[in-house]
Design a protein around this motif. Structure first.
Motif, PDB file in Angstrom:
ATOM      1  N   UNK A  31       0.567  -0.984   0.103  1.00  0.00           N
ATOM      2  CA  UNK A  31       0.002   0.561   0.285  1.00  0.00           C
ATOM      3  C   UNK A  31       0.744   1.195   0.879  1.00  0.00           C
ATOM      4  N   UNK A  32       2.061   1.742   1.309  1.00  0.00           N
ATOM      5  CA  UNK A  32       3.128   2.358   1.004  1.00  0.00           C
ATOM      6  C   UNK A  32       3.722   2.733  -0.783  1.00  0.00           C
ATOM      7  N   UNK A  33       3.832   1.920  -1.195  1.00  0.00           N
ATOM      8  CA  UNK A  33       4.391   1.471  -2.898  1.00  0.00           C
ATOM      9  C   UNK A  33       4.101   2.176  -3.887  1.00  0.00           C
ATOM     10  N   UNK A  34       2.278   1.771  -3.200  1.00  0.00           N
ATOM     11  CA  UNK A  34       1.371   2.462  -4.537  1.00  0.00           C
ATOM     12  C   UNK A  34       1.288   3.759  -3.754  1.00  0.00           C
ATOM     13  N   UNK A  35       1.352   4.197  -2.818  1.00  0.00           N
ATOM     14  CA  UNK A  35       0.592   5.652  -2.642  1.00  0.00           C
ATOM     15  C   UNK A  35       1.786   6.345  -3.130  1.00  0.00           C
ATOM     16  N   UNK A  36       3.289   6.238  -3.141  1.00  0.00           N
ATOM     17  CA  UNK A  36       4.330   6.606  -3.432  1.00  0.00           C
ATOM     18  C   UNK A  36       3.911   6.729  -4.967  1.00  0.00           C
ATOM     19  N   UNK A  37       3.558   5.909  -5.239  1.00  0.00           N
ATOM     20  CA  UNK A  37       3.967   5.669  -6.839  1.00  0.00           C
ATOM     21  C   UNK A  37       2.784   7.167  -7.713  1.00  0.00           C
ATOM     22  N   UNK A  38       1.180   7.092  -7.229  1.00  0.00           N
ATOM     23  CA  UNK A  38       0.471   8.335  -6.507  1.00  0.00           C
ATOM     24  C   UNK A  38       1.189   9.722  -6.557  1.00  0.00           C
TER      25      UNK A  38
END
Length: 63
Positions: A31-38
């Motif tokens: 989830x953290x990786x996805x938030x950083x990508x967004x």
């Protein structure tokens, strides 16, 4: 599940607990990786937006 090398009832009690913790940590990390990508995409779009408008002005003037 992978074999637990902790001994006795302590190992039997800790194995599912540690497996659940590892599962939750992996889920949170994804989830953290996805938030950083967004957020990175939003920032890059904000940086590119003024340059995209300048390119449109240049194309309109050339014709």
């Amino acid at each position: 599940m992978i074999r637990n090398f902790l001994k006795g009832s302590f190992g039997d009690w800790n194995n599912p607990l540690l497996a659940a913790i590892g599962f939750k940590l992996k889920k949170r990390f994804n989830q953290l990786v996805l938030q950083i990508a967004i957020w990175l995409q939003i920032v890059l779009d904000m940086i590119r937006a003024p340059f995209a408008r300048d390119e449109l002005k240049f194309l309109k003037q050339s014709f």
